[in-house]
Design a protein around this motif. Sequence first.
Motif, mmCIF file in Angstrom:
data_model
loop_
_atom_site.group_PDB
_atom_site.id
_atom_site.type_symbol
_atom_site.label_atom_id
_atom_site.label_comp_id
_atom_site.label_asym_id
_atom_site.label_seq_id
_atom_site.Cartn_x
_atom_site.Cartn_y
_atom_site.Cartn_z
ATOM 1 N N LYS A 279 0.844 -1.186 0.000
ATOM 2 C CA LYS A 279 0.000 0.000 0.000
ATOM 3 C C LYS A 279 0.882 1.240 0.000
ATOM 4 O O LYS A 279 2.088 1.159 0.261
ATOM 5 C CB LYS A 279 -0.912 0.014 1.228
ATOM 6 C CG LYS A 279 -1.962 -1.076 1.266
ATOM 7 C CD LYS A 279 -2.850 -0.908 2.488
ATOM 8 C CE LYS A 279 -3.959 -1.943 2.516
ATOM 9 N NZ LYS A 279 -4.842 -1.784 3.702
ATOM 10 N N VAL A 280 0.286 2.378 -0.268
ATOM 11 C CA VAL A 280 1.069 3.609 -0.301
ATOM 12 C C VAL A 280 1.723 3.856 1.052
ATOM 13 O O VAL A 280 2.901 4.235 1.124
ATOM 14 C CB VAL A 280 0.183 4.803 -0.696
ATOM 15 C CG1 VAL A 280 0.997 6.088 -0.739
ATOM 16 C CG2 VAL A 280 -0.464 4.561 -2.046
ATOM 17 N N ILE A 281 0.993 3.632 2.138
ATOM 18 C CA ILE A 281 1.564 3.891 3.465
ATOM 19 C C ILE A 281 2.494 2.772 3.908
ATOM 20 O O ILE A 281 3.068 2.851 4.998
ATOM 21 C CB ILE A 281 0.458 4.083 4.516
ATOM 22 C CG1 ILE A 281 -0.386 2.820 4.632
ATOM 23 C CG2 ILE A 281 -0.385 5.296 4.205
ATOM 24 C CD1 ILE A 281 -1.281 2.801 5.845
ATOM 25 N N GLU A 282 2.630 1.713 3.087
ATOM 26 C CA GLU A 282 3.594 0.664 3.363
ATOM 27 C C GLU A 282 4.776 0.722 2.397
ATOM 28 O O GLU A 282 5.671 -0.117 2.472
ATOM 29 C CB GLU A 282 2.927 -0.706 3.243
ATOM 30 C CG GLU A 282 1.815 -0.936 4.236
ATOM 31 C CD GLU A 282 1.065 -2.232 3.988
ATOM 32 O OE1 GLU A 282 0.382 -2.692 4.909
ATOM 33 O OE2 GLU A 282 1.175 -2.780 2.868
ATOM 34 N N ASP A 283 4.775 1.707 1.520
ATOM 35 C CA ASP A 283 5.821 1.857 0.524
ATOM 36 C C ASP A 283 6.953 2.697 1.113
ATOM 37 O O ASP A 283 6.777 3.882 1.413
ATOM 38 C CB ASP A 283 5.249 2.523 -0.727
ATOM 39 C CG ASP A 283 6.235 2.528 -1.888
ATOM 40 O OD1 ASP A 283 7.446 2.356 -1.653
ATOM 41 O OD2 ASP A 283 5.794 2.707 -3.034
ATOM 42 N N GLU A 284 8.105 2.085 1.270
ATOM 43 C CA GLU A 284 9.238 2.781 1.887
ATOM 44 C C GLU A 284 9.628 4.027 1.108
ATOM 45 O O GLU A 284 9.929 5.078 1.693
ATOM 46 C CB GLU A 284 10.435 1.830 1.979
ATOM 47 C CG GLU A 284 11.680 2.471 2.598
ATOM 48 C CD GLU A 284 12.879 1.554 2.553
ATOM 49 O OE1 GLU A 284 13.936 1.938 3.098
ATOM 50 O OE2 GLU A 284 12.773 0.467 1.957
ATOM 51 N N GLU A 285 9.603 3.968 -0.213
ATOM 52 C CA GLU A 285 9.985 5.122 -1.017
ATOM 53 C C GLU A 285 8.962 6.247 -0.879
ATOM 54 O O GLU A 285 9.331 7.416 -0.776
ATOM 55 C CB GLU A 285 10.138 4.716 -2.483
ATOM 56 C CG GLU A 285 11.329 3.805 -2.755
ATOM 57 C CD GLU A 285 11.515 3.530 -4.229
ATOM 58 O OE1 GLU A 285 10.542 3.737 -4.997
ATOM 59 O OE2 GLU A 285 12.612 3.117 -4.626
ATOM 60 N N ALA A 286 7.668 5.897 -0.869
ATOM 61 C CA ALA A 286 6.635 6.920 -0.729
ATOM 62 C C ALA A 286 6.724 7.606 0.628
ATOM 63 O O ALA A 286 6.665 8.842 0.721
ATOM 64 C CB ALA A 286 5.246 6.295 -0.917
ATOM 65 N N ILE A 287 6.880 6.825 1.685
ATOM 66 C CA ILE A 287 6.998 7.417 3.017
ATOM 67 C C ILE A 287 8.299 8.194 3.130
ATOM 68 O O ILE A 287 8.365 9.242 3.786
ATOM 69 C CB ILE A 287 6.934 6.327 4.098
ATOM 70 C CG1 ILE A 287 5.602 5.588 4.016
ATOM 71 C CG2 ILE A 287 7.105 6.928 5.484
ATOM 72 C CD1 ILE A 287 4.394 6.444 4.231
ATOM 73 N N GLY A 288 9.344 7.716 2.458
ATOM 74 C CA GLY A 288 10.631 8.397 2.532
ATOM 75 C C GLY A 288 10.591 9.803 1.964
ATOM 76 O O GLY A 288 11.131 10.735 2.562
ATOM 77 N N VAL A 289 9.931 9.978 0.808
ATOM 78 C CA VAL A 289 9.886 11.316 0.216
ATOM 79 C C VAL A 289 9.050 12.263 1.074
ATOM 80 O O VAL A 289 9.365 13.450 1.201
ATOM 81 C CB VAL A 289 9.349 11.276 -1.226
ATOM 82 C CG1 VAL A 289 10.298 10.512 -2.127
ATOM 83 C CG2 VAL A 289 7.953 10.680 -1.292
ATOM 84 N N VAL A 290 7.984 11.739 1.702
ATOM 85 C CA VAL A 290 7.181 12.585 2.586
ATOM 86 C C VAL A 290 7.959 12.907 3.850
ATOM 87 O O VAL A 290 7.927 14.041 4.341
ATOM 88 C CB VAL A 290 5.845 11.890 2.931
ATOM 89 C CG1 VAL A 290 5.091 12.667 4.002
ATOM 90 C CG2 VAL A 290 4.985 11.773 1.688
ATOM 91 N N LEU A 291 8.682 11.934 4.379
ATOM 92 C CA LEU A 291 9.473 12.176 5.577
ATOM 93 C C LEU A 291 10.572 13.187 5.307
ATOM 94 O O LEU A 291 10.894 14.015 6.168
ATOM 95 C CB LEU A 291 10.080 10.861 6.065
ATOM 96 C CG LEU A 291 10.878 10.923 7.371
ATOM 97 C CD1 LEU A 291 10.030 11.487 8.496
ATOM 98 C CD2 LEU A 291 11.408 9.549 7.736
ATOM 99 N N SER A 292 11.160 13.159 4.115
ATOM 100 C CA SER A 292 12.174 14.161 3.785
ATOM 101 C C SER A 292 11.566 15.552 3.769
ATOM 102 O O SER A 292 12.212 16.529 4.157
ATOM 103 C CB SER A 292 12.805 13.845 2.424
ATOM 104 O OG SER A 292 11.897 14.110 1.363
ATOM 105 N N LEU A 293 10.308 15.657 3.354
ATOM 106 C CA LEU A 293 9.623 16.946 3.372
ATOM 107 C C LEU A 293 9.334 17.372 4.806
ATOM 108 O O LEU A 293 9.502 18.538 5.173
ATOM 109 C CB LEU A 293 8.319 16.856 2.575
ATOM 110 C CG LEU A 293 7.429 18.097 2.575
ATOM 111 C CD1 LEU A 293 8.102 19.234 1.814
ATOM 112 C CD2 LEU A 293 6.078 17.780 1.938
ATOM 113 N N GLU A 294 8.911 16.422 5.665
ATOM 114 C CA GLU A 294 8.599 16.743 7.053
ATOM 115 C C GLU A 294 9.845 17.151 7.828
ATOM 116 O O GLU A 294 9.783 17.972 8.742
ATOM 117 C CB GLU A 294 7.954 15.527 7.733
ATOM 118 C CG GLU A 294 6.618 15.099 7.152
ATOM 119 C CD GLU A 294 5.515 16.076 7.487
ATOM 120 O OE1 GLU A 294 5.728 16.900 8.388
ATOM 121 O OE2 GLU A 294 4.468 16.021 6.843
#
Length: 688
Positions: A623-638
């Motif tokens: 899932k999107v919230i289980e995708d390491e790359e997807a969470i990574g780009v959002v975490l870099s923004l946070e």
Amino acid sequence: MSKHDARRHTMVEDVCVPKHLLSTAKFDSPWELKKWEKSLPENDRVPYTLARSASQKQSGGLSRSKSLGGLARSASLSTLRVPRRPDATRPRSNPPALQLWDEFKKPAPLSPPLEQDEPITPIKETAVHASPPLSANSSDTFASQRSSMEDVYEKAKLRKVALQRKYWVRLLFEISFYTFLILFIYFVLIGMPLWKGAVWWLYWVISNKFVIPGGWAILLGLAFLYAFLPLLILFEKDPPAVLVPTDADLEKQVSNAENTALLIPCYKSAQIIGPTLDAALKIFPAENIFVIANGNSETPLDNTEEVCRPYGVNHLWVPVGSKIVAQFAGCYAAKGFENVLLIDDDCALPPNFPVVSNRLTSSVRCIGYTIKSVGPDSSKGTYCQQAQDLEYKMSGIQRAFFGMLGSATFPHGAISLWNTEFLKQTFNEHPGFSVSEDWFFGDACRRLGGRITMCSSVFVETETPSAVFFASGGSRGGFGEMTVFKQRFKRWNFFFVIGMYYDLKYILTSWKLGWWEIGAKLCVFQEVYETLIYLLAPFVLPISFYVRPSFCGILLGATIGMYIVNVLVFNEIHLRLKKERIDWKVLILYYTFYKIALTGINVFSCYWSLYKYARYFAKRHPKVIEDEEAIGVVLSLERDVEIPTIEENVATTVIPQDADANRAFKRLTLTRVEAPPITMDETRGLWL
């Protein structure tokens, strides 16, 4: 600071919550206690019993009036929040980000003895969808955002390992799937000479039991209901022209536009994004617009950012080639907005486009818009594009009807309006497939208890393929296919068959819409009904024509005639009232053959997708919230701290260089371009 900036900035100072405050939490069971301890970040995890005993040594609980000293010693994080636009009246000096970052990591000391023991509600387990509602006087603290996304990122890394399949396992899955299909075709459908298969029994039933009239009656009855019932409603009236808006209309439009971010995910769109931004800037301020370019590269694939810079809009580069990941990142980049409008990079918003965010309620969570097909430069285009125009508009009236009855299945992928926080919740339910992501958005929305309705007062232009099977060349930018066959056979129809599983699961198990579920399930059943027709057509039609050729020919002609009448009524009544009629040549000479060709494409694409499922599902998809790359780009923004600079009128980012910040994830790049001062022309209702 402009008026619309001030309304989105909080006036409340954000602070860290010391650990000793958490020690006063009350729990009803040991399970809740364990869950609370696990919800804390690793570096802040303290056993509840130790924290409680340390607090009791201080001879008392907490007094709000006397706890300010302890709170003051916690680092204030409001200066770490990303400003929406640099204010000319503020000093341009850089904030002491590194000092605040170090201070944030220090454990907070215990408070001095206080008077009352006032319990604090225990902290619940954080999740992507657990963000509190945004308002003008409240905001998430940077600490809570970081802790939440860090926790989700760590879980995503573990999930990535769990989802990995070795090559031999994937190969075995594919071989097993193909073997099952071959065995099913022979032993179930054919059966000869061992026994008589399902095809033979279907022939026997049709030839001996004479069920053709009854079967055609059922099919014609359902087709008639789904085709003609939507014609009982009309499109909404056109919104006021931009040159003569009323004061009430103007005030509502300005307010809705200020609270709504426009997200435009795109891929190699430098050649087509300009007209889209020209149209969008007549509705939204530049700071509300986020162009989210994406691709599997650390650096942009084209010069979309340079094209965007003169317009003064925000540009994001997401180093993951996925539209849904781009939308996911865009939701967090635009977290200061109450609502978001998602559009494709080739959608041109009309000047009188209504931002109907006031229609979003506790039950209506998504609003789609009716769309129209156009050729280059908003022309009518080829006969194929005009046929798609009629198809899109008929789809719009059907979705509007089912939206009134209960809920549309899903909004058009080209444009949809969402509540920001609810859209974030849908990512928890979305399976994360990069194909037909808009369909799964609709499925997730309904399962979460959200209705999908339509705004049919305007038609939003979107450019479509110029031919059905063969095109003379050209490019629509990114993945924009030039033929209908390539667009639908390989992408749109890929989940037709597997979609029946999700539809039946929704029909049988989801009841969160209350009485609205009746209309919603009728709409969803239409998809199951159509897919079953596509799957059975290669068997039923040949057998029926073999047994009763003249009778089946008459009924097939009657079916085609019914749809022609349906189109004529729609064109002469509904589209005439909207001044959007389709040319008679297209209706009579082209549209019928176009729909027959489209039916053939749909039938064969269902069987092609069954063949392709073996390889597609051999690899497990997070899932999107289980995708390491997807969470990574959002975490870099946070994690980034934005510091305004004057150089080139672009706001850059500075990242705290602690050991924790050096991550291996792909980093999102956000460029906030300084636009000229934005003013509102109240006589025309436009942002200037």
